[in-house]
Design a protein around this motif. Structure first.
Motif, PDB file in Angstrom:
ATOM      1  N   SER A 312       0.865  -1.188   0.000  1.00  0.00           N
ATOM      2  CA  SER A 312       0.000   0.000   0.000  1.00  0.00           C
ATOM      3  C   SER A 312       0.896   1.231   0.000  1.00  0.00           C
ATOM      4  CB  SER A 312      -0.891   0.015   1.241  1.00  0.00           C
ATOM      5  OG  SER A 312      -0.079   0.124   2.389  1.00  0.00           O
ATOM      6  N   ILE A 314       0.642   5.383   0.902  1.00  0.00           N
ATOM      7  CA  ILE A 314      -0.145   6.523   1.390  1.00  0.00           C
ATOM      8  C   ILE A 314       0.729   7.765   1.345  1.00  0.00           C
ATOM      9  CG2 ILE A 314      -1.282   7.530   3.420  1.00  0.00           C
ATOM     10  CD1 ILE A 314      -2.060   4.712   4.260  1.00  0.00           C
ATOM     11  N   ARG A 335      -3.223   8.953  -8.082  1.00  0.00           N
ATOM     12  CA  ARG A 335      -4.502   8.399  -7.579  1.00  0.00           C
ATOM     13  C   ARG A 335      -4.953   7.235  -8.452  1.00  0.00           C
ATOM     14  NH1 ARG A 335      -7.024  13.496  -5.933  1.00  0.00           N
ATOM     15  NH2 ARG A 335      -7.133  13.338  -3.672  1.00  0.00           N
ATOM     16  N   GLU A 340      -3.055   6.392  -2.072  1.00  0.00           N
ATOM     17  CA  GLU A 340      -4.077   7.016  -1.227  1.00  0.00           C
ATOM     18  C   GLU A 340      -3.524   8.323  -0.665  1.00  0.00           C
ATOM     19  OE1 GLU A 340      -6.259   6.214   2.998  1.00  0.00           O
ATOM     20  OE2 GLU A 340      -5.405   4.475   1.992  1.00  0.00           O
TER      21      GLU A 340
END
Ligand code: FAD
Ligand code: SF4
Length: 471
Positions: A312, A314, A335, A340
């Motif tokens: 992931s 961020i 995006r 994120e």
């Protein structure tokens, strides 16, 4: 027949098509397909030729935009390329990496109601197409002089300076500590924004034009600055800004916390086959990555981590989306690729596990207060909103400060209060430092900024050098 200036009513703005996201997430290659000839001609025809081209004023190099749009529309690509190079030394690069929404396209008359002309994509199309068709800068009228100038730094500022010098018969010899030219174009901006071959082709073209490159050569280490002062008629400094801004928070040096540029350079080195040892590579595969910062560098880090196979990614930024310094286009691209964004969050500390490795970031929510000296609203922490965001890797992308060489003082090169080299645009000779033989431009004079502003200053400094040398 007179041109229909209302084309823009019927023909909508269409950006070049992007590759599918699944493909983008897995490769270090540009994400936009090239424009076809008919797309470029049709989009160029949307230009209203409004008589007062705000785009041209806003463009830092003041490109003759409406004129080369017209040539592109008429398929006169070599003439368009010739005209485009009158104001810009690297138009195909600017077409790819300029934040056009804040520059030329942001000020296009059509922007608000009809969608700006796709100026950047057409600028890129013109030079790419001209090169493919065999166009090369015309050097036939250049009268060579016996003057030689040392250019330190093969980034956009140094290359632009060399371009103007060689076109005026002065031999530029460009020194760089890296094995390839481009500065941050090569060892900063990733290939999904600017493929390395684009800069390598420029190296060939500059070499054909008569620019000499001495790469893998650090001035001050491999060659003394005094040698350059003795051997050349003038010297241009285009060495950039490379001191990282730190957060100043606890555990910033813990394993698992990385500075943005070394992370990006390690990735580029692997892509280009320049890696010294496999341990130099910083791999985000399978990791939960948090990137702190909201500028172009942060965008490049998040998108690199995605391509490396992070679990992931961020991006945490302390202001809101409106106030993010990064290009809107790149935020949108990030995006789409699965990044994120979390806004209004200020980092306080890096959390570490029993082994002393980074395992999270403590963040506090912010609200925007009064504007600072630069006019941007200050983020103010909201008491009691502290929380921890889990992370296996934290990348710090807070930007750069000037990094003047320690030998500058020995040569009377004066710095301003922020450590930038003082080289006024409107001095007796443009961009001359306090040492008359030494000129400077780009990030080291204006602070970390943009490719196009570095190009502008490099070109202007070359004009200053030509005046100084009476060429
Ligand atoms: P640099 O590009 O930094 O070049 C300086 C050169 O000097 C380097 O090659 C360095 O090796 C060399 N050098 C330094 N010291 C010595 C020495 N002693 N001896 C020999 N060589 C030396 N701008 C945009 O417009 N669009 C973007 O999308 C964008 N993305 C960016 C992404 C990242 C990750 C970063 C870090 C910056 C980005 N920028 C972007 C900013 C832009 O890259 C810079 O503003 C621009 O490259 C500055 O050009 P320059 O020539 O002044 O310096
Ligand atoms: Fe726009 Fe940059 Fe090209 Fe100027 S150089 S026209 S600002 S893309």
């Amino acid at each position: 027949m007179a041109k229909n200036v209302y084309q823009f009513v019927d023909v909508e703005r269409i950006d070049p098509p992007k590759k599918p996201v699944d493909q983008r997430r897995n490769e270090f290659a540009e994400i936009y397909h090239p424009m076809s000839d008919s797309q470029a001609a049709g989009q160029a025809d949307r230009c209203l030729d409004c008589g007062n081209p705000y785009c041209e004023w806003k463009c830092p190099v003041h490109n003759y935009i409406p004129q080369w749009l017209k040539l592109a529309n008429e398929g006169r690509i070599f003439e368009a390329a010739e005209l485009s190079h009158k104001t810009n030394s690297l138009p195909e690069v600017c077409g790819r990496v300029c934040p056009q929404d804040r520059l030329c396209e942001g000020d296009c008359t059509l922007n608000d109601d009809f969608g700006a002309v796709t100026i950047g994509s057409i600028e890129k199309y013109i030079t790419d197409t001209a090169f493919k068709q065999g166009w090369r800068p015309d050097m036939s009228g250049v009268e060579k002089t016996d003057k030689k100038v040392a250019v330190i730094g093969a980034g956009p500022a140094g290359l632009a300076c060399a371009d103007i010098l060689v076109r005026n018969g002065v031999t530029p010899v460009v020194y760089d500590k890296y094995p390839e030219i481009g500065g941050l174009l090569t060892f900063g901006i990733p290939a999904f924004k600017l493929e390395k071959e684009v800069v390598q082709l420029r190296r060939e073209i500059f070499t054909e034009m008569g620019v000499e490159f001495k790469l893998n050569t650090e001035v001050g280490k491999d060659v003394e600055f005094q040698t350059l002062i003795d051997q050349y008629d003038a010297v241009f400094l285009g060495m950039g800004t490379y001191k990282y801004m730190r957060g100043g928070f606890e555990n910033e040096d813990a394993p698992g916390v990385y500075e943005a540029l070394p992370y990006l350079i390690a990735n580029t080195n692997r892509q280009m086959g320049l890696e010294q040892a496999p341990s130099d590579f910083i791999d985000m595969k399978g990791k939960k990555v948090v990137v702190l910062g909201g500028g172009d560098t942060a965008m490049d880090c998040v998108r690199t981590a995605v391509r490396q196979g992070a679990e992931s990614v961020i991006c945490a930024y302390r202001r809101d989306e409106e106030n993010m310094p990064g290009s809107r286009r790149e935020v949108q691209n990030a995006r789409e690729e699965g990044v994120e964004f979390r806004f209004n969050l200020q980092p306080l500390d890096v959390e570490i596990n029993d082994k002393g490795e980074a395992c999270g970031v403590t963040l506090v929510k912010t609200q925007l207060g009064d504007p600072d000296s630069a006019g941007r609203r200050r983020p103010e922490p909201i008491e009691g909103s502290e929380h921890i965001l889990e992370a296996d890797a934290v990348i710090i992308a807070f930007g750069f400060q000037p990094s003047p060489a320690n030998w500058f003082a020995d040569y009377g090169i004066i710095l301003d209060e922020k450590g930038r080299v003082r080289a006024p645009a409107n001095g007796q000779f443009a961009f001359q430092t306090s040492n008359p033989k030494i000129f400077s431009g780009g990030d080291m004079v204006r602070g970390s900024d943009l490719v196009v502003t570095a190009i502008f200053e490099g070109r202007q400094a070359a004009e200053g050098i030509l005046d100084y040398l009476k060429v």
